[in-house]
Write an enzyme that holds these catalytic residues in place. Structure first.
Site, mmCIF file in Angstrom:
data_model
loop_
_atom_site.group_PDB
_atom_site.id
_atom_site.type_symbol
_atom_site.label_atom_id
_atom_site.label_comp_id
_atom_site.label_asym_id
_atom_site.label_seq_id
_atom_site.Cartn_x
_atom_site.Cartn_y
_atom_site.Cartn_z
ATOM 1 N N GLU A 180 21.663 14.510 -11.558
ATOM 2 C CA GLU A 180 21.956 15.944 -11.392
ATOM 3 C C GLU A 180 23.354 16.099 -10.795
ATOM 4 O OE1 GLU A 180 18.271 18.668 -10.998
ATOM 5 O OE2 GLU A 180 18.792 17.944 -9.021
ATOM 6 N N HIS B 285 17.301 14.991 -3.548
ATOM 7 C CA HIS B 285 17.896 16.159 -4.214
ATOM 8 C C HIS B 285 19.166 16.568 -3.458
ATOM 9 C CE1 HIS B 285 18.502 20.124 -5.872
ATOM 10 N NE2 HIS B 285 17.685 19.773 -6.866
HETATM 11 P P1 13P Z 1 19.182 24.641 -11.957
HETATM 12 O O1 13P Z 1 18.400 24.302 -13.201
HETATM 13 O O2 13P Z 1 18.837 25.974 -11.380
HETATM 14 O O3 13P Z 1 20.641 24.405 -12.156
HETATM 15 O O4 13P Z 1 18.721 23.594 -10.831
HETATM 16 C C1 13P Z 1 18.708 22.257 -11.128
HETATM 17 C C2 13P Z 1 18.032 21.534 -10.044
HETATM 18 O O5 13P Z 1 18.508 21.471 -8.934
HETATM 19 C C3 13P Z 1 16.725 20.951 -10.348
HETATM 20 O O6 13P Z 1 16.321 20.077 -9.352
#
Ligand code: 13P
Length: 250
Positions: free
Chosen positions: A168, A99
């Site tokens: 992400e 992450h």
């Molecule tokens: P948000 O949905 O708060 O933008 O976070 C995304 C995230 O980091 C999920 O792992």
């Protein structure tokens, strides 16, 4: 969207305590509805709540996952950490690795690779996060960055069937901004292409994370190649999380 086998992963980050657990009652109820029987919901609370979540969800189809682990598979003198064996022992089935918030705290591609190997040998399923920063995007480095994160992060890993890749974009996390649908579609296509080429897989699973909420889900779900969503902020409120699920599966 035709694919009902979607993943909805709730990343609670460093939020939540014992009293937050009852907030998932309605999500548990939702999983009993036939219409949603094929979806996979994974809750990733902080370490302190893993066991309570496992207990709470034991008669439902909800899975539990951790948000990180140490790369060392054996027990040892690593104050402040837990390893994949301990996560498995809690009854959890998943772990998020790579992450961007863990990368920000020092996790690098090679360390993430070791963590993935350790988690696979503990029979955990992995949600492997990749994504470019705003500056990397601005400097047209997205492809290069994603390639490196995938190639180093997954080096010498054969057992891909237990890995879900979560794209992400760092600039989208917590900002309320999501990529343009065409751009996101291309990114997912490129990621799948790399994985299909190197891991000889037919249909790797790629989920999207970054500011997913009940308002933008109608737009995001248009991308049929996405296998689910990794939801941060909006997952801490069951009503929002349920809204996201219901609007995706209709
Ligand atoms: P948000 O949905 O708060 O933008 O976070 C995304 C995230 O980091 C999920 O792992």
């Amino acid at each position: 969207m035709t694919n009902n086998n979607m993943y909805f992963v709730a990343n609670w980050k460093m939020y939540g305590n014992q009293s937050s657990i009852s907030s998932i009652n309605n999500v548990i109820k939702l999983t009993k509805d036939k219409k949603f029987r094929k979806i996979r919901i994974v809750y990733c609370p902080p370490f302190t709540l893993l066991r309570s979540f496992v207990e709470k969800t034991k008669n439902s189809k909800i899975y539990v996952g951790a948000q990180n682990c140490h790369y060392e598979i054996e027990y040892g003198p690593h104050t402040g950490f837990i390893n994949s064996k301990m996560i498995k022992d809690s009854g959890s089935k998943f772990v998020i690795l790579g992450h961007s918030e863990s990368r920000r705290e020092g996790d690098q591609d090679k360390i993430i690779n070791k963590k993935i190997k350790s988690a696979l040998s503990s029979n955990l399923k992995i949600i492997f996060c990749i994504g470019e920063t705003f500056n990397e995007k601005k400097n047209n480095q997205t492809k290069f960055v994603l390639n490196k994160q995938i190639n180093v992060g997954l080096e010498k890993i054969k057992n891909f069937k237990n890995i879900i890749v979560a794209y992400e974009p760092v600039w989208s996390i917590g900002t309320g901004i999501i990529p343009k649908i065409n751009d996101l579609e291309k990114q997912i296509y490129d990621i799948k292409k790399i994985i299909i080429k190197f891991w000889k897989l037919k249909n790797p699973k790629i989920i999207y994370g970054g500011s997913v909420n009940p308002k933008n889900i109608a737009e995001l779900k248009k991308i049929s190649s996405i296998n689910g969503f990794l939801v941060g902020g909006a997952s801490q409120n069951s009503k929002n999380f349920i809204d996201i699920i219901k609007k995706t599966i209709n």
